[in-house]
Design a protein around this motif. Structure first.
Motif, PDB file in Angstrom:
ATOM      1  N   CYS A 103      -1.565  13.567  13.471  1.00 14.59           N
ATOM      2  CA  CYS A 103      -0.572  13.243  14.494  1.00 14.59           C
ATOM      3  C   CYS A 103      -0.041  14.509  15.150  1.00 14.59           C
ATOM      4  N   HIS A 104       0.156  14.414  16.450  1.00 14.61           N
ATOM      5  CA  HIS A 104       0.739  15.511  17.224  1.00 14.61           C
ATOM      6  C   HIS A 104       2.071  15.084  17.834  1.00 14.61           C
ATOM      7  N   LYS A 143       5.488  21.068  16.707  1.00 11.29           N
ATOM      8  CA  LYS A 143       5.488  21.681  18.030  1.00 11.29           C
ATOM      9  C   LYS A 143       5.121  23.160  18.021  1.00 11.29           C
ATOM     10  N   ARG A 144       5.085  23.771  16.853  1.00 13.84           N
ATOM     11  CA  ARG A 144       4.752  25.196  16.787  1.00 13.84           C
ATOM     12  C   ARG A 144       3.342  25.488  17.307  1.00 13.84           C
ATOM     13  N   CYS A 145       2.443  24.529  17.238  1.00 18.41           N
ATOM     14  CA  CYS A 145       1.061  24.777  17.670  1.00 18.41           C
ATOM     15  C   CYS A 145       0.897  24.721  19.180  1.00 18.41           C
ATOM     16  N   ARG A 146       1.991  24.398  19.888  1.00 17.87           N
ATOM     17  CA  ARG A 146       2.016  24.430  21.353  1.00 17.87           C
ATOM     18  C   ARG A 146       1.226  23.293  22.009  1.00 17.87           C
ATOM     19  N   HIS A 147       0.691  22.361  21.245  1.00 25.83           N
ATOM     20  CA  HIS A 147       0.102  21.170  21.850  1.00 25.83           C
ATOM     21  C   HIS A 147       0.519  19.921  21.077  1.00 25.83           C
ATOM     22  N   ALA A 148       1.657  20.019  20.393  1.00 29.50           N
ATOM     23  CA  ALA A 148       2.245  18.885  19.685  1.00 29.50           C
ATOM     24  C   ALA A 148       3.733  18.860  19.978  1.00 29.50           C
ATOM     25  N   GLY A 149       4.376  17.757  19.629  1.00 30.55           N
ATOM     26  CA  GLY A 149       5.813  17.645  19.807  1.00 30.55           C
ATOM     27  C   GLY A 149       6.489  17.331  18.488  1.00 30.55           C
ATOM     28  N   GLY A 150       7.754  17.649  18.386  1.00 31.87           N
ATOM     29  CA  GLY A 150       8.511  17.311  17.194  1.00 31.87           C
ATOM     30  C   GLY A 150       8.650  18.462  16.218  1.00 31.87           C
ATOM     31  N   SER A 151       9.839  18.552  15.635  1.00 30.66           N
ATOM     32  CA  SER A 151      10.095  19.558  14.602  1.00 30.66           C
ATOM     33  C   SER A 151       9.658  19.036  13.246  1.00 30.66           C
ATOM     34  N   GLU A 152       9.694  19.909  12.254  1.00 29.83           N
ATOM     35  CA  GLU A 152       9.353  19.483  10.895  1.00 29.83           C
ATOM     36  C   GLU A 152      10.267  18.348  10.438  1.00 29.83           C
ATOM     37  N   MET A 175       0.831  -1.188   0.000  1.00 25.89           N
ATOM     38  CA  MET A 175       0.000   0.000   0.000  1.00 25.89           C
ATOM     39  C   MET A 175       0.874   1.249   0.000  1.00 25.89           C
ATOM     40  N   ILE A 176       0.556   2.205  -0.851  1.00 26.57           N
ATOM     41  CA  ILE A 176       1.261   3.487  -0.878  1.00 26.57           C
ATOM     42  C   ILE A 176       0.869   4.285   0.364  1.00 26.57           C
ATOM     43  N   ARG A 177       1.853   4.782   1.063  1.00 22.33           N
ATOM     44  CA  ARG A 177       1.597   5.494   2.313  1.00 22.33           C
ATOM     45  C   ARG A 177       1.830   6.993   2.145  1.00 22.33           C
ATOM     46  N   THR A 178       0.826   7.773   2.535  1.00 16.65           N
ATOM     47  CA  THR A 178       0.921   9.233   2.527  1.00 16.65           C
ATOM     48  C   THR A 178       0.171   9.769   3.742  1.00 16.65           C
ATOM     49  N   ASN A 179       0.474  10.987   4.114  1.00 17.69           N
ATOM     50  CA  ASN A 179      -0.306  11.661   5.151  1.00 17.69           C
ATOM     51  C   ASN A 179      -0.248  13.157   4.924  1.00 17.69           C
ATOM     52  N   PHE A 180      -1.412  13.805   5.066  1.00 24.01           N
ATOM     53  CA  PHE A 180      -1.505  15.246   4.826  1.00 24.01           C
ATOM     54  C   PHE A 180      -2.031  16.010   6.035  1.00 24.01           C
ATOM     55  N   HIS A 181      -2.142  15.328   7.169  1.00 26.87           N
ATOM     56  CA  HIS A 181      -2.614  15.992   8.395  1.00 26.87           C
ATOM     57  C   HIS A 181      -1.559  15.759   9.473  1.00 26.87           C
ATOM     58  N   THR A 182      -0.621  16.710   9.558  1.00 24.18           N
ATOM     59  CA  THR A 182       0.558  16.572  10.402  1.00 24.18           C
ATOM     60  C   THR A 182       0.793  17.856  11.186  1.00 24.18           C
ATOM     61  N   HIS A 183       0.910  17.741  12.499  1.00 26.80           N
ATOM     62  CA  HIS A 183       1.160  18.899  13.362  1.00 26.80           C
ATOM     63  C   HIS A 183       2.582  18.866  13.906  1.00 26.80           C
TER      64      HIS A 183
END
Length: 259
Positions: free
Chosen positions: A229-230, A11-20, A1-9
């Motif tokens: 994902c956050h 840490k800039r939003c202040r309720h998620a972790g991880g850099s780009e 299966m081809i894997r993609t995701n377009f809903h990614t947060h």
């Protein structure tokens, strides 16, 4: 299966972790071929909270541009934003998609307009009767043409009310608009990461809501799985896999691309 995701947060939003870059590395480790960033977009003149500050928007986009060049041989990256549709900000959406160079907008309607012009937080909706205002705002957003997809279109069921005829009418409005405008509706995996809760009509997840998606499955709509994902570890996890299985059981085949 081809894997993609377009809903990614990030840490800039202040309720998620991880850099780009943390998410890019995770995407590569999980075999994704495309990754769309869609952190919660700021509004310059008003702070709705739980989103990146406006002063970070330019750096967010330039960071993704730099990562696009760095990882161009390995993965396709997209610059997106999750943002509410509020009709008074149409010029802003146009500016984001042109002057700011944003690739796509994902409608995440956490705030919506009532028929009286009041802006309401979906999490604090006092009565199911206002679900029609939520649905009409989402439908207007789809008709505006600014949004590639609607994130968690059934998020109105997060409130402590039973599914009734008003909930069904709201679903009809959203599904009909998605069909008419060919806008993609997102099946949101993040809902499955939340614990099931007791509602007046039984124990269930807040969203995705089974009845909403049973209705959607009867319409000629397009749908996509969004990890929402956050944290990088949630980019492609059991909740995402479960979402694909649920859509398969409903007879829906999700698309894998927004652009």
């Amino acid at each position: 299966m081809i894997r993609t995701n377009f809903h990614t947060h990030v840490k800039r939003c202040r309720h998620a972790g991880g850099s780009e870059e943390d998410y890019v590395k995770e995407a590569l480790s999980k075999g994704l071929s495309q990754l769309g960033f869609s952190d919660h977009a700021p509004f310059e003149e008003i702070d709705f909270g739980m989103r990146m500050p406006f002063c970070e928007l330019r750096d967010y986009l330039s960071t993704i541009n730099a990562l696009t060049k760095k990882y161009q041989a390995d993965i396709i990256l997209w610059k997106g934003l999750e943002i509410e549709y509020l009709p008074e900000y149409c010029d802003y959406y146009e500016e984001l998609l042109t002057n700011w160079g944003v690739d796509y907008l994902l409608m995440g309607e956490h705030y919506y307009k009532t028929a009286q012009g009041e802006t309401i937080n979906i999490y604090n909706t006092p009565s199911p009767t206002l679900y029609l205002d939520y649905a009409n705002t989402v439908a207007a957003g789809m008709r505006s043409g600014y949004f590639k997809a609607v994130a968690h279109p059934d998020i109105y069921m997060i409130n402590p009310f039973a599914w009734d005829s008003t909930c069904q009418k709201a679903a009809d409005i959203i599904i009909d608009a998605a069909t008419a405008t060919n806008t993609i509706l997102e099946y949101n995996a993040n809902g499955f990461r939340r614990e099931q809760k007791q509602f007046p009509d039984g124990v269930r997840y807040q969203y995705p809501h089974n009845t909403f998606w049973q209705m959607a499955a009867q319409a000629p709509i397009q749908t996509i799985v969004g990890s929402d994902c956050h944290d990088p570890s949630k980019l492609w996890d059991e909740a995402v896999e479960y979402s694909y299985q649920q859509l398969h059981d409903l007879g829906l085949t999700p698309v894998i691309e927004l652009l």
